[in-house]
Design an enzyme around this catalytic site. Structure first.
Site, mmCIF file in Angstrom:
data_model
loop_
_atom_site.group_PDB
_atom_site.id
_atom_site.type_symbol
_atom_site.label_atom_id
_atom_site.label_comp_id
_atom_site.label_asym_id
_atom_site.label_seq_id
_atom_site.Cartn_x
_atom_site.Cartn_y
_atom_site.Cartn_z
ATOM 1 N N GLY A 24 0.837 -1.205 0.061
ATOM 2 C CA GLY A 24 -0.174 -0.212 -0.118
ATOM 3 C C GLY A 24 0.671 1.423 -0.097
ATOM 4 C CD GLU B 125 -2.538 -5.562 0.965
ATOM 5 O OE1 GLU B 125 -2.399 -5.246 2.144
ATOM 6 O OE2 GLU B 125 -1.832 -5.035 0.010
ATOM 7 C CG HIS C 170 2.946 -9.219 -28.378
ATOM 8 N ND1 HIS C 170 3.101 -9.357 -29.821
ATOM 9 C CD2 HIS C 170 2.604 -8.008 -28.408
ATOM 10 C CE1 HIS C 170 2.824 -8.240 -30.335
ATOM 11 N NE2 HIS C 170 2.666 -7.175 -29.476
ATOM 12 C CE LYS D 205 4.654 -5.725 6.633
ATOM 13 N NZ LYS D 205 3.920 -4.693 6.770
HETATM 14 O O1 PA5 Z 1 -1.444 -2.495 2.903
HETATM 15 C C1 PA5 Z 1 -0.885 -3.078 3.613
HETATM 16 O O2 PA5 Z 1 -1.355 -3.541 4.776
HETATM 17 C C2 PA5 Z 1 0.311 -3.518 2.949
HETATM 18 O O3 PA5 Z 1 0.160 -3.687 1.667
HETATM 19 C C3 PA5 Z 1 1.352 -2.631 3.279
HETATM 20 O O4 PA5 Z 1 1.280 -1.546 2.876
HETATM 21 C C4 PA5 Z 1 2.742 -3.325 3.138
HETATM 22 O O5 PA5 Z 1 2.909 -4.766 3.765
HETATM 23 C C5 PA5 Z 1 3.823 -2.339 3.437
HETATM 24 O O6 PA5 Z 1 3.859 -1.951 4.741
HETATM 25 P P1 PA5 Z 1 3.824 -0.303 5.354
HETATM 26 O O7 PA5 Z 1 2.938 0.312 4.391
HETATM 27 O O8 PA5 Z 1 3.717 0.100 6.692
HETATM 28 O O9 PA5 Z 1 5.334 -0.029 4.839
#
Ligand code: PA5
Length: 319
Positions: free
Chosen positions: A36, A203, A219, A312
């Protein structure tokens, strides 16, 4: 805050702020971030390219930095939590190389390390899921890149005025996607939108989803459509932007025709707005709502991403 409330704040997340950095004076801009927080770099690269900005920019995902990054470049690290290890690794590499850095987070190690090393840190509000804070992060980056106050105001007003219609559109799309694998067919100008749709379906709606882009999909991907057993499990979404290359737009028409001949009625989605940025954010906002409603249809809470948290956690053990 509920996910619906968070989604509704998207237009309000945009705020113009004056930053003194002349980002465009750098040789290259490297945007770093994951999930995100990574998509903001992709949108920024598209925005710069669409404006024909005289600077090379790239969105980088992974550890460290590309070997060619050097003094004279600028690295912008975005992590909503401030604790994502890939982004921290990008940050530390940039500091080690003596490259200018700006960081964006709601707190976490990125904020702490920035203070420790005297790096400019831009803070965004805490309390959101990262992907629901896109507007806060993007707004900071666009301001860094020198967007005009009027442009921020106009995109805020546009998204505000379109909110109800967009949410309804998202709900209708979710209805059509229920029970199917969402497959987005995009174009160069909508590819980032399609990628965001994919990740939001992953997600929020807890479903696999994928996308392919024109002209490349002509292609390879199209041949996969021969397989009726697989294609019947998919729902196809066609995206394009009026500013796409004329041959790409011709290819969009041909793709629709190819799908029609197979008895597939694609969901055609176009962002509305009188600038590329407005249309891209409009398109993204439709997908955000579609993924939210699809989650509800499947009986999922859109917010938790348990497996991401598990991974994580495993990675942080002993580090
Ligand atoms: O939306 C989410 O929860 C994830 O895609 C996070 O954005 C991703 O794991 C990265 O974490 P952060 O945005 O805290 O760096």
């Amino acid at each position: 805050m509920s996910p619906e409330e968070m989604l509704k704040t998207f237009p309000e997340q945009f705020k113009w702020e004056s930053y003194k950095m002349d980002i465009l004076s750098y040789k290259r801009i490297i945007f770093c971030g994951m999930g995100g927080s990574g998509i903001v770099g992709d949108i920024a690269v598209c925005w710069l390219e669409n404006r024909e900005a005289p600077v090379f920019s790239i969105s980088y995902r992974g550890y460290g930095l590309p070997s060619w990054v050097e003094r004279g470049d600028i690295v912008i690290c975005t992590s909503y939590s401030g604790n994502t290890e890939e982004t921290l690794s990008n940050f530390l590499k940039a500091v080690e190389k003596g490259v200018d850095v700006v960081t964006i987070s709601s707190g976490g190690k990125l904020e702490e390390l920035s203070a420790e090393k005297g790096i400019t840190h831009l803070k965004i509000p805490a309390g959101y899921a990262p992907r629901y804070a896109l507007g806060f992060m993007l707004s900071k980056i666009l301001c860094l890149l020198g967007i005009e106050r009027e442009e921020i105001e106009s995109l805020k007003n546009h998204l505000r005025s379109r909110l109800k219609e967009i949410a309804k559109k998202g709900e209708d799309i979710a209805q059509r996607l229920f029970g199917y694998l969402p497959v987005m067919y995009a174009t160069p100008l909508t590819e980032v939108g399609a990628f965001r749709w994919k990740t939001q379906f992953n997600e929020n709606s807890k479903t696999q989803a994928y996308f392919a882009s024109l002209p490349e999909l002509h292609h390879n991907e199209v041949v996969g459509l021969d397989n009726a057993q697989i294609r019947n499990k998919c729902a196809f979404i066609l995206m394009s932007d009026p500013q796409d290359h004329e041959r790409v737009l011709k290819r969009v028409e041909i793709t629709a025709e190819v799908l029609k001949r197979l008895g597939i009625v694609p969901i055609v989605v176009k962002g509305s707005g009188d600038s590329y940025l407005l249309r891209l954010l409009d398109l993204i906002y439709i997908g955000d709502w579609a993924s939210y409603y699809l989650a509800l249809k499947y009986g999922f809470d859109p917010l938790p991403v348990k497996v991401i948290d598990y991974i994580k956690g495993e990675l942080s053990k002993g580090s």
